[in-house]
Design a protein around this motif. Structure first.
Motif, PDB file in Angstrom:
ATOM      1  N   TYR A 228     -37.009  56.157  79.402  1.00 59.78           N
ATOM      2  CA  TYR A 228     -37.399  56.196  77.996  1.00 59.78           C
ATOM      3  C   TYR A 228     -36.503  57.184  77.276  1.00 59.78           C
ATOM      4  O   TYR A 228     -36.427  58.342  77.653  1.00 59.78           O
ATOM      5  CB  TYR A 228     -38.862  56.619  77.861  1.00 59.78           C
ATOM      6  CG  TYR A 228     -39.818  55.614  78.456  1.00 59.78           C
ATOM      7  CD1 TYR A 228     -40.323  54.592  77.667  1.00 59.78           C
ATOM      8  CD2 TYR A 228     -40.176  55.667  79.795  1.00 59.78           C
ATOM      9  CE1 TYR A 228     -41.177  53.648  78.198  1.00 59.78           C
ATOM     10  CE2 TYR A 228     -41.033  54.719  80.341  1.00 59.78           C
ATOM     11  CZ  TYR A 228     -41.531  53.718  79.537  1.00 59.78           C
ATOM     12  OH  TYR A 228     -42.373  52.779  80.068  1.00 59.78           O
TER      13      TYR A 228
ATOM     14  N   PRO B 214     -35.158  59.026  73.519  1.00 59.80           N
ATOM     15  CA  PRO B 214     -35.634  59.264  72.153  1.00 59.80           C
ATOM     16  C   PRO B 214     -35.013  58.283  71.172  1.00 59.80           C
ATOM     17  O   PRO B 214     -33.883  57.827  71.390  1.00 59.80           O
ATOM     18  CB  PRO B 214     -35.178  60.696  71.856  1.00 59.80           C
ATOM     19  CG  PRO B 214     -34.318  61.122  72.980  1.00 59.80           C
ATOM     20  CD  PRO B 214     -34.442  60.160  74.089  1.00 59.80           C
TER      21      PRO B 214
ATOM     22  N   SER C 299     -33.778  58.853  68.451  1.00 62.27           N
ATOM     23  CA  SER C 299     -32.612  59.420  67.778  1.00 62.27           C
ATOM     24  C   SER C 299     -31.438  59.571  68.738  1.00 62.27           C
ATOM     25  O   SER C 299     -30.469  60.244  68.421  1.00 62.27           O
ATOM     26  CB  SER C 299     -32.976  60.796  67.224  1.00 62.27           C
ATOM     27  OG  SER C 299     -33.398  61.628  68.283  1.00 62.27           O
ATOM     28  N   GLN C 300     -31.535  58.950  69.900  1.00 62.73           N
ATOM     29  CA  GLN C 300     -30.481  59.078  70.911  1.00 62.73           C
ATOM     30  C   GLN C 300     -29.115  58.703  70.350  1.00 62.73           C
ATOM     31  O   GLN C 300     -28.954  57.686  69.699  1.00 62.73           O
ATOM     32  CB  GLN C 300     -30.809  58.141  72.067  1.00 62.73           C
ATOM     33  CG  GLN C 300     -29.745  58.105  73.119  1.00 62.73           C
ATOM     34  CD  GLN C 300     -30.221  58.768  74.383  1.00 62.73           C
ATOM     35  OE1 GLN C 300     -31.129  59.572  74.377  1.00 62.73           O
ATOM     36  NE2 GLN C 300     -29.611  58.424  75.472  1.00 62.73           N
ATOM     37  N   LEU C 301     -28.110  59.550  70.619  1.00 59.49           N
ATOM     38  CA  LEU C 301     -26.774  59.276  70.106  1.00 59.49           C
ATOM     39  C   LEU C 301     -25.892  58.663  71.168  1.00 59.49           C
ATOM     40  O   LEU C 301     -25.083  57.796  70.903  1.00 59.49           O
ATOM     41  CB  LEU C 301     -26.122  60.580  69.659  1.00 59.49           C
ATOM     42  CG  LEU C 301     -26.707  61.233  68.428  1.00 59.49           C
ATOM     43  CD1 LEU C 301     -26.162  62.628  68.282  1.00 59.49           C
ATOM     44  CD2 LEU C 301     -26.377  60.396  67.220  1.00 59.49           C
ATOM     45  N   ASP C 302     -26.048  59.143  72.378  1.00 60.89           N
ATOM     46  CA  ASP C 302     -25.080  58.832  73.410  1.00 60.89           C
ATOM     47  C   ASP C 302     -25.827  58.315  74.633  1.00 60.89           C
ATOM     48  O   ASP C 302     -26.839  58.892  75.031  1.00 60.89           O
ATOM     49  CB  ASP C 302     -24.326  60.126  73.753  1.00 60.89           C
ATOM     50  CG  ASP C 302     -23.171  59.871  74.668  1.00 60.89           C
ATOM     51  OD1 ASP C 302     -22.723  58.711  74.710  1.00 60.89           O
ATOM     52  OD2 ASP C 302     -22.718  60.798  75.352  1.00 60.89           O
ATOM     53  N   PHE C 303     -25.342  57.225  75.218  1.00 61.37           N
ATOM     54  CA  PHE C 303     -26.029  56.672  76.375  1.00 61.37           C
ATOM     55  C   PHE C 303     -25.297  56.959  77.679  1.00 61.37           C
ATOM     56  O   PHE C 303     -25.597  56.335  78.692  1.00 61.37           O
ATOM     57  CB  PHE C 303     -26.195  55.160  76.216  1.00 61.37           C
ATOM     58  CG  PHE C 303     -27.279  54.790  75.260  1.00 61.37           C
ATOM     59  CD1 PHE C 303     -28.604  54.743  75.669  1.00 61.37           C
ATOM     60  CD2 PHE C 303     -26.995  54.488  73.947  1.00 61.37           C
ATOM     61  CE1 PHE C 303     -29.618  54.409  74.794  1.00 61.37           C
ATOM     62  CE2 PHE C 303     -28.002  54.150  73.060  1.00 61.37           C
ATOM     63  CZ  PHE C 303     -29.310  54.117  73.488  1.00 61.37           C
TER      64      PHE C 303
ATOM     65  N   GLU D  17     -27.500  57.669  80.679  1.00 57.68           N
ATOM     66  CA  GLU D  17     -28.248  56.522  81.187  1.00 57.68           C
ATOM     67  C   GLU D  17     -27.322  55.528  81.871  1.00 57.68           C
ATOM     68  O   GLU D  17     -27.667  54.953  82.903  1.00 57.68           O
ATOM     69  CB  GLU D  17     -28.995  55.846  80.034  1.00 57.68           C
ATOM     70  CG  GLU D  17     -30.175  56.650  79.491  1.00 57.68           C
ATOM     71  CD  GLU D  17     -29.756  57.877  78.683  1.00 57.68           C
ATOM     72  OE1 GLU D  17     -28.609  57.909  78.199  1.00 57.68           O
ATOM     73  OE2 GLU D  17     -30.581  58.811  78.550  1.00 57.68           O
TER      74      GLU D  17
ATOM     75  N   ALA E 110     -28.885  50.334  65.486  1.00 52.74           N
ATOM     76  CA  ALA E 110     -27.717  51.129  65.866  1.00 52.74           C
ATOM     77  C   ALA E 110     -27.778  51.573  67.331  1.00 52.74           C
ATOM     78  O   ALA E 110     -26.757  51.675  67.998  1.00 52.74           O
ATOM     79  CB  ALA E 110     -27.592  52.346  64.957  1.00 52.74           C
TER      80      ALA E 110
ATOM     81  N   GLY F 116     -32.777  52.486  54.170  1.00 51.89           N
ATOM     82  CA  GLY F 116     -33.000  53.235  55.401  1.00 51.89           C
ATOM     83  C   GLY F 116     -32.437  52.504  56.601  1.00 51.89           C
ATOM     84  O   GLY F 116     -31.805  51.456  56.463  1.00 51.89           O
ATOM     85  N   PRO F 117     -32.670  53.056  57.804  1.00 51.18           N
ATOM     86  CA  PRO F 117     -32.024  52.533  59.007  1.00 51.18           C
ATOM     87  C   PRO F 117     -32.381  51.081  59.333  1.00 51.18           C
ATOM     88  O   PRO F 117     -31.603  50.381  59.960  1.00 51.18           O
ATOM     89  CB  PRO F 117     -32.541  53.450  60.122  1.00 51.18           C
ATOM     90  CG  PRO F 117     -33.125  54.625  59.447  1.00 51.18           C
ATOM     91  CD  PRO F 117     -33.512  54.222  58.071  1.00 51.18           C
TER      92      PRO F 117
ATOM     93  N   ASN G 107     -38.437  55.633  73.482  1.00 53.98           N
ATOM     94  CA  ASN G 107     -39.739  56.216  73.768  1.00 53.98           C
ATOM     95  C   ASN G 107     -40.640  56.180  72.537  1.00 53.98           C
ATOM     96  O   ASN G 107     -40.835  57.180  71.869  1.00 53.98           O
ATOM     97  CB  ASN G 107     -39.522  57.663  74.240  1.00 53.98           C
ATOM     98  CG  ASN G 107     -40.741  58.219  74.932  1.00 53.98           C
ATOM     99  OD1 ASN G 107     -41.694  57.491  75.209  1.00 53.98           O
ATOM    100  ND2 ASN G 107     -40.722  59.511  75.204  1.00 53.98           N
TER     101      ASN G 107
ATOM    102  N   VAL H  27     -26.217  48.897  69.295  1.00 56.90           N
ATOM    103  CA  VAL H  27     -24.765  48.830  69.115  1.00 56.90           C
ATOM    104  C   VAL H  27     -24.098  49.801  70.077  1.00 56.90           C
ATOM    105  O   VAL H  27     -23.141  49.479  70.776  1.00 56.90           O
ATOM    106  CB  VAL H  27     -24.385  49.191  67.656  1.00 56.90           C
ATOM    107  CG1 VAL H  27     -22.884  49.293  67.517  1.00 56.90           C
ATOM    108  CG2 VAL H  27     -24.930  48.146  66.704  1.00 56.90           C
ATOM    109  N   ASN H  28     -24.666  50.988  70.134  1.00 53.99           N
ATOM    110  CA  ASN H  28     -24.083  52.018  70.965  1.00 53.99           C
ATOM    111  C   ASN H  28     -24.208  51.697  72.452  1.00 53.99           C
ATOM    112  O   ASN H  28     -23.262  51.811  73.213  1.00 53.99           O
ATOM    113  CB  ASN H  28     -24.789  53.337  70.664  1.00 53.99           C
ATOM    114  CG  ASN H  28     -23.868  54.487  70.896  1.00 53.99           C
ATOM    115  OD1 ASN H  28     -22.688  54.277  71.110  1.00 53.99           O
ATOM    116  ND2 ASN H  28     -24.404  55.674  70.873  1.00 53.99           N
TER     117      ASN H  28
END
Lengths: 310, 398
Positions: free
Chosen positions: B203, B205, B207-211, B214, B233, B46-47, B179, B236-237
């Motif tokens: 805060y 989520p 599962s955030q993909l893109d920052f 922010e 991850a 898993g992650p 969050n 990393v992003n």
């Protein structure tokens, strides 16, 4: 104001990426009536292959280019091994089988590449230097690569539209979606047509993965979060409709980015700062789904209902 | 695989006992000829698997360094993947305790996994050494005579970063965390020592993909520094986007965001970003240098704090079992021996507090590129000296 412009660009760029993944999903769903949960792992594989080949060849661009045929081959292999046997089954079997594909491919990825996020080369020429980015707002560089994604995300839908609406292959695909028996009776190999459509969808997902690899982390499970949003996109847009998927993807991308940027600040007008932050964050992550529910309430078949649902 | 090797060894011992006249030896001596059994529990799928891998390899490197012995007795490790599911963790650990009769349980990456297994393990009077997770409850009211930590209490790294921000004179700090509970704990830990202004707290989520949203907000707020806790991850992003957006001139203070488990993916983008740690691969003592060298030779990557703490856990057990002269059945003696805490740590000297958590120094570290092109964290300066967690006072153990 310029901040809003940047946030809109962010949303646009996220939207077109979503479209590239959702387009393949929508095509397969609409044309073949196949629910393919494994579409997300095809996106993930595209990113992994692009990252690995990029490091191997020393150029991000070369890696991304080589990832395309690999994604196509993987799509063909998966179709031959698994999906071909599912076309005539009901949706529940398809969901179960394709979920199995997710588990298998993700564990295989982990066994091959390990579970840590992968190294991805920066797209050369577009990272740092004069071409690295545009300073839209003082102190904030908007990376050129992200503008390139927006550009690609506008060109690909046009190409797709042309392919589906204006070519003979596209005509067969549209006909196969609504009247498979008739198309078959006219001497078209419907199986081969489905294989091609499926592999093409897989390649689109792989392409999106390769394109996303420099900006999203390349790690196991990266496809799952995208997949959920893609289902939202095709449900909002109308199953099987490329045009609907495009509009819906942009809508979801914009809602997500702008909602995240503005909601906590808007709520601050009503609540005290700390609860505004918490509620704003929670609300922003729900926004996409709230809008989806609202759209489905007024238009149960989505914004642009596709062929099959008619 | 481990189970099989386990059985083979047991069979071999039995054969030896039957043929070699061991049968006449006193039972305690025979017990001591058997291997010490250790269950390693970590998230290996898993992650969160990257962290579990670091933890496991650290433990195995420690055992290898000790010639596959703990306190002079052969050791067998049963590797258990908790799959980041509390029920799975509990049933696998129960099986290890009841069927395999393990003498110790070590490992555990995530606090909720530790909280799931702590009662089954300690209630069976088995010692549990956590090499990473350190939730406040288990350091305070819920402490146990059978629970020891070779790592830290969860709040400490965040508090270290708060103190560092304070010491560096940053007046306006922007906070960005996921969050969920650990994110909120990170903010609380940071603010326990940082007294300046917090410009904004965001805060996101998990599962955030893109920052990019922010990152744009950070650029608009123009803070003196940002503080973030973005494990795996997510980190990393964030790090790559932060660098791409040209914000790297705003100091990046973080915990569990840039470390040896994420640096291979972050690379140049993380250069000079800050983190808080108990140890870094550039620690200049012979024990640490040998650890880094042997670990890299065996596993091909730079060890992180996770690996170091697990490596220390092996030495912690080794020293304690040596003190009891190989006796792992006398729990009271073993507890006293563990509490002495006089094992060689890669962190230099440390001692255990009344709640069995280390009292140790915390460092401000930053990411550097080594001569061989690999990335690692390196110490900048010591922030907290002999720091004890704030929950020890509420720990009352019998």
């Amino acid at each position: 104001m310029s901040m809003l412009l940047v946030q809109a660009l962010n949303g646009l760029q996220f939207g077109v990426l979503l479209f590239l993944v959702a387009a393949g999903l929508s095509l397969v769903f609409g044309v073949m009536d196949l629910i393919n949960l494994a579409h997300g792992v095809q996106y993930m594989l595209g990113a992994y292959v692009a990252a690995t080949l990029g490091v191997w060849t020393g150029s991000f661009w070369l890696g991304a280019l080589l990832a395309l045929p690999v994604a196509l081959l993987v799509g063909l292999a998966l179709e031959w091994l698994v999906f071909r046997h599912l076309y005539r089954r009901d949706h529940l079997s398809q969901v179960l089988a394709t979920f199995g594909v997710i588990l298998t491919v993700e564990e295989a990825t982990r066994a091959l590449w390990g579970s840590a996020p992968q190294t991805v080369l920066e797209p050369s020429g577009l990272s740092g230097g004069p071409l690295g980015g545009v300073e839209i707002v003082a102190g904030l560089i908007y990376p050129t690569y992200r503008l390139v994604i927006i550009g690609v995300g506008i060109v690909v839908p046009l190409l797709l539209w042309f392919l589906v609406e204006r070519t003979r292959a596209g005509m067969l695909v549209r006909a196969g979606a609504t009247h498979p028996a008739m198309v078959s009776a006219l001497g078209v190999d419907i199986r081969r047509l489905f294989t091609i459509v499926f592999a093409f969808g897989a390649m689109l997902a792989g392409f999106a993965g390769a394109l996303a690899s420099p900006i999203f982390p390349v790690a196991p499970g990266m496809g799952d979060t995208v997949l959920i949003l893609c289902f939202v996109v095709i449900v909002i847009g109308g199953v099987g409709s490329i045009r609907g998927a495009f509009i819906a993807a942009l809508l979801v991308g914009l809602l997500d980015s702008v909602g995240r940027a503005m909601l906590p600040d808007l709520l601050r007008l009503l609540l005290d700062p700390s609860s505004a932050r918490q509620t704003g964050a929670a609300l922003a992550s729900m926004l996409v789904y709230i809008v989806m529910a609202a759209i489905l309430f007024f238009r149960p078949a989505g914004l642009f209902p596709g062929g099959r649902s008619a | 695989m481990n189970r099989r090797s386990f059985l083979t060894t047991t069979a071999a011992t039995a054969t030896l006992a039957a043929t070699g006249g061991f049968a006449f030896a006193p039972s305690i001596a025979r017990a001591q000829n058997q291997a010490v059994k250790v269950a390693f529990v970590g998230t290996l799928s898993g992650p969160g698997a990257a962290l579990g891998t670091h933890l496991r390899d650290g433990w195995l490197a420690g055992v290898t360094r000790l010639n596959n012995q703990l306190g002079g007795r052969a050791v067998e490790t049963l590797v258990i993947d908790d799959e980041l599911k509390p029920d799975v963790a509990v049933s696998k650990v129960r099986a290890a305790l009841e069927r395999d009769k393990v003498d110790f349980v070590v490992g555990v990456v995530f606090s909720n996994m530790l909280q799931a297994i702590v009662r089954p393990v300690t209630e069976s009077n088995t010692f549990l050494i956590t090499a990473n997770a350190g939730p406040s409850t288990l350091a305070g009211k819920g402490c146990s005579p059978f629970l020891f930590s070779s790592a830290y209490q969860n709040d400490q790294p965040h508090a270290t970063m708060g103190q560092a921000a304070q010491d560096l004179g940053y007046k306006r700090v922007f906070i960005l965390v996921p969050n969920y509970q650990a994110g909120k704990d990170a903010v609380a830990g940071f603010r326990s020592r940082y007294k300046g202004e917090v410009v904004d707290e965001i805060y996101v989520p998990l599962s955030q993909l893109d920052f990019s949203t922010e990152v744009t907000k950070i650029a608009a707020a123009k803070p003196d520094a940002i503080f973030t806790f973005m494990p795996g991850a997510l980190g990393v992003n964030l790090v790559r986007q932060y660098r791409q957006a040209g914000l790297a001139n705003i100091p990046f203070l973080s915990t569990f965001t840039v470390d040896e488990s994420t640096l291979p993916a972050q690379g140049e983008a993380a250069l000079d970003f800050y983190t808080a740690a108990t140890w870094a691969p550039n620690f200049d003592n012979p024990h640490s240098r040998r650890f880094v060298q042997e670990f890299e030779a065996a596993y091909g990557y730079v060890p992180s704090n996770f690996a170091a703490h697990a490596y220390d856990a092996a030495h912690m057990l080794d020293a304690a079992i040596r003190r009891t002269k190989g006796d792992v059945a006398d729990k009271a003696a073993l507890r006293t021996a563990l509490e002495a805490g006089d094992f060689p740590s890669v962190r230099g000297a440390l001692r255990l507090g009344p709640n069995h958590f280390p009292i140790q120094d915390f460092w401000l570290c930053k990411v550097a590129k080594r001569a061989d092109g690999k990335f690692q964290t390196e110490t900048v300066r010591k922030v907290l000296t002999a720091d004890a967690d704030s929950y020890a006072a509420s720990c009352k153990m019998g």
